[in-house]
Design an enzyme around this catalytic site. Structure first.
Site, PDB file in Angstrom:
ATOM      1  N   LYS A  89      -6.363   3.655  -1.291  1.00  0.00           N
ATOM      2  CA  LYS A  89      -6.459   2.944  -0.019  1.00  0.00           C
ATOM      3  C   LYS A  89      -7.134   3.831   1.020  1.00  0.00           C
ATOM      4  O   LYS A  89      -6.873   5.039   1.088  1.00  0.00           O
ATOM      5  CB  LYS A  89      -5.053   2.545   0.445  1.00  0.00           C
ATOM      6  N   SER A 164      -1.424  -4.875   3.959  1.00  0.00           N
ATOM      7  CA  SER A 164      -2.718  -4.318   4.339  1.00  0.00           C
ATOM      8  C   SER A 164      -3.485  -3.684   3.190  1.00  0.00           C
ATOM      9  O   SER A 164      -4.686  -3.388   3.312  1.00  0.00           O
ATOM     10  CB  SER A 164      -2.519  -3.245   5.425  1.00  0.00           C
ATOM     11  N   SER A 188       3.085  -4.191   2.794  1.00  0.00           N
ATOM     12  CA  SER A 188       1.652  -4.040   2.583  1.00  0.00           C
ATOM     13  C   SER A 188       1.247  -3.665   1.162  1.00  0.00           C
ATOM     14  O   SER A 188       0.060  -3.701   0.841  1.00  0.00           O
ATOM     15  CB  SER A 188       1.083  -3.006   3.560  1.00  0.00           C
TER      16      SER A 188
END
Length: 462
Positions: A89, A164, A188
């Site tokens: 990420k 996210s 997330s």
């Protein structure tokens, strides 16, 4: 001439379908090279470029690292992830590889260090495949990024990935990578895992290091992983925490396993296809011998958990980010990031994140959330886990919404906003508990449905 057929090599589809453990084993045993595997994954990334799962992908660096891994294996190396590419990420610092945190004003920032979790992956022989797309500053649940574009769901490109960790869910779900490092504050990791049909593991608070990862809330943030299987997540957890391997419990049934579910909290405001999949899962668990019991978390459970969690989340954001930017010497400031956010998110921060905003929670509300409401939720969970090994629920109350409807959509006939996607995950976050989202079926339209299993011990292994 020998009549013995030469061993067949896996096809591209078979190669990209490898999970983390399978890929590591195949490379270690010489059944495929790291370079061949990395090449296949890069081809898969090109084939699914429309998913917008990555912000940065350095193909030359990936192939160079793969060749180095093959040479290391030839020299006798046996690291557990030797030669296996993993996505990261873009909230994690990665040495020599662009890190944007999802905001445009860090478009050219290249860190000189790795986040601690990335260091652990590299020490284990893993290769950073690329940096996954994410919501700006990890602040959202659908996968939209104003600077780098919308991530799309591999199981239905008109639908959101969840967020996210949006690119992480998309890249694992599309078999571009066998696993991806993500981050979870209120859902997330778990939400995109559910929407993209993969496994998403949120460790208990503090189990994994958050050093070198852009924060939102030190009281809620955890780093974690999305992968193809529980076995894959367990391997990453073992590597990141330097824990001893846990022997696999070979068993043909679930006799002696105690499971709980809370129908008044988790089944009353969900879509019909999600409820049907969950009840079918409970039936199968009972048929396999598990003891499945109903529990009740209280009439005010959602009111308390949501109000307290969002109070903590919003109150801690500005100091957490400002401290991170200063300590890691990033070439930007909190105000610069605020001003560069997409309009809706910028308005949210001005309203509820920046002190003085009309929706900003003051010290009294913040301390009540931390010191009154959080212990209350932890006590309720403790009562459940005194008689159950895990608490089960649908990870999300509906399948992935359409991208064009991601701000307002319906759940069980009620119009809601995107925050409703975390309705089932926020409570474990404020309690600091681990949990895992598992695929448990699909809707009639083929969209994945996730099963969330929460555990009562913060430091529990998978």
């Amino acid at each position: 001439m020998s009549n013995t057929p030469s061993p067949s090599r896996p096809t591209l589809t078979e190669t990209t379908a490898f999970g983390l453990v399978a890929a590591a084993t195949a490379i270690r045993n010489g059944e495929m090279s790291s370079e061949a595997y990395a090449t296949a994954l890069l081809q898969q990334a090109h084939a699914h470029a429309d998913l917008n799962a990555f912000i940065t992908l350095d193909e030359t660096a990936v192939l160079t690292a793969a060749r180095d891994a093959d040479q290391a294996r030839a020299n006798g190396a046996t690291a557990p992830l030797l030669g296996v590419p993993i996505a990261v990420k873009d909230s994690y610092l990665t040495q020599g590889l662009r890190t944007t945190l999802g905001v445009g004003n860090l478009h050219d920032f290249v860190p000189d260090r790795d986040a601690t979790v990335v260091q652990a992956i590299k020490r284990a022989g893993g290769i950073v495949f690329g940096k996954n797309n994410l919501v700006e500053m990890s602040y959202g649940l659908t996968g939209h990024n104003g600077a780098y574009g919308q991530a799309k769901n591999p199981r239905g490109r008109a639908h959101v990935t969840g967020g996210s960790s949006s690119g992480a869910g998309a890249s694992v779900g599309a078999h571009i990578v066998p696993a991806a490092l993500g981050g979870d504050t209120v859902g997330s990791i778990r939400v995109p895992a559910s929407f993209c049909g993969v496994v998403g593991f949120k460790p208990g608070l503090g189990r994994w290091s958050g050093d070198g990862v852009a924060p939102i809330s030190h009281s809620l943030d955890t780093t974690g992983v999305l992968a193809r299987s529980v076995e894959d997540c367990a391997l990453v957890d073992q590597i990141v925490t330097n824990a001893a391997p846990i022997p696999s419990a070979a068993r043909s049934d679930l006799h002696g396993i105690r499971l709980a579910y809370a129908p008044r909290q988790h089944l009353e405001r969900i879509d019909a296809d999600v409820e049907q999949a969950f009840k079918e899962t409970l039936r199968r668990l009972r048929d396999a011998g598990a003891d499945v019991a109903e529990v009740d978390l209280g009439n005010d459970f959602f009111a308390v958990t949501e109000a307290a969690t969002w109070t903590i989340f919003l109150h801690e954001t500005m100091p957490a980010i400002a401290d991170f930017l200063r300590e890691q010497k990033l070439p930007t400031s909190f105000d610069d990031i605020l001003n560069a956010l997409k309009p809706g998110l910028r308005d949210t921060w001005a309203h509820a994140v920046v002190p003085g905003g009309a929706g900003y929670a003051g010290q009294d509300a913040y301390h009540q959330a931390l010191n009154v409401h959080r212990p209350d939720i932890q006590r309720r969970y403790a009562a459940v886990f005194a008689g159950a090994d895990a608490l089960l629920m649908p990870t999300t109350p509906r399948t992935a919404p359409l991208i064009e409807q991601q701000l307002k959509f319906f759940i069980a006939g009620e119009e809601v906003d995107h925050l409703a996607l975390a309705r089932h995950t926020v409570a474990a976050s404020i309690a600091g508990l681990p949990g895992i989202s598992l695929p448990m079926g699909a809707s009639d339209t083929g969209l994945p449905i996730g099963l969330y299993a929460g555990h009562g011990f913060r430091e529990q292994h998978l």
